[in-house]
Design an enzyme around this catalytic site. Structure first.
Site, PDB file in Angstrom:
ATOM      1  N   HIS A  45       4.458  -8.709   1.697  1.00  0.00           N
ATOM      2  CA  HIS A  45       3.871  -7.400   1.379  1.00  0.00           C
ATOM      3  C   HIS A  45       3.079  -6.896   2.574  1.00  0.00           C
ATOM      4  CE1 HIS A  45       0.776 -10.436   0.404  1.00  0.00           C
ATOM      5  NE2 HIS A  45      -0.042  -9.554   0.955  1.00  0.00           N
ATOM      6  N   HIS A 129       1.348  -4.918   9.118  1.00  0.00           N
ATOM      7  CA  HIS A 129       2.066  -6.162   9.379  1.00  0.00           C
ATOM      8  C   HIS A 129       2.349  -6.894   8.074  1.00  0.00           C
ATOM      9  CE1 HIS A 129      -2.083  -7.553   8.971  1.00  0.00           C
ATOM     10  NE2 HIS A 129      -1.573  -8.737   8.649  1.00  0.00           N
TER      11      HIS A 129
END
Length: 199
Positions: A45, A129
């Site tokens: 995620h 990220h």
């Protein structure tokens, strides 16, 4: 509850990334014996804002503020691309596409937590990220970052903001990872067909 706000990539995107990670795990020194802990695809995620331990009574206000944040943000296109590292502690894959609205959504999610009284400090310079691996001891992630240089996944439309719960490992089994569950999800742009959904 240990909570955070996140954007979740769809299954076809994580499957594509999974193939790339499979190649990374063939590189020398990628095994758990080298101290690397690879994250599971189920846990992939983009964290937008981390809230930490949140008292149950604060969750409704936080949820209402996150719903408003989602409604104020239009859907946007994103894809996974390239890689990077945070020192020798974490390896990640980055994002490309409409990164600006992703950053804006992160700012709104952080502000929602602050206004609900659950964010302790303000963070600047959000870097999108998705964490692929971690190491307790400093690791040489340079070969993995190089291998990810040419990686670019398929594009998808980010259409929702999720409130996630993280359950930390309690078994003491080496390599056990946190478990994540979606507590609530809200459609971006306030789409009436999707709306808010509690899970």
């Amino acid at each position: 509850m240990r909570l955070f706000a996140a954007v979740l990539p769809p299954p076809d995107v994580t499957a594509e990334l999974g193939s790339a990670v499979g190649e990374l795990r063939k590189l020398p020194g990628s095994g758990t014996g080298a101290g690397l802990r690879w994250t599971a695809p189920a846990g992939w995620h983009f964290t937008l804002a981390f809230y930490g331990e949140v008292d149950d009574e604060l969750v409704p206000d936080l949820s209402a503020r996150l719903e408003r944040s989602a409604r104020r943000t239009a859907p946007f296109a994103l894809s996974l691309r390239g890689g990077g590292r945070f020192g020798g502690r974490a390896l990640w894959v980055g994002a490309t596409g409409d990164v600006r609205p992703l950053r804006l959504l992160a700012e709104r999610a952080e502000a929602a937590g602050r206004k609900a009284g659950v964010t302790r400090e303000e963070h600047h310079g959000y870097r999108p990220h998705l964490t692929l691996a971690r190491s307790r001891e400093p690791a040489d992630f340079a070969p993995y970052v190089s291998a990810l240089d040419g990686f670019e996944g398929r594009a998808w439309t980010v259409g929702e903001l999720c409130l996630m719960r993280s359950r930390l490992p309690v078994s003491g089994v080496p390599g056990e990872q946190p478990r994540y569950e979606v507590l609530a999800r809200w459609a971006l742009g306030g789409s009436p067909s999707r709306g808010a959904a509690r899970v």
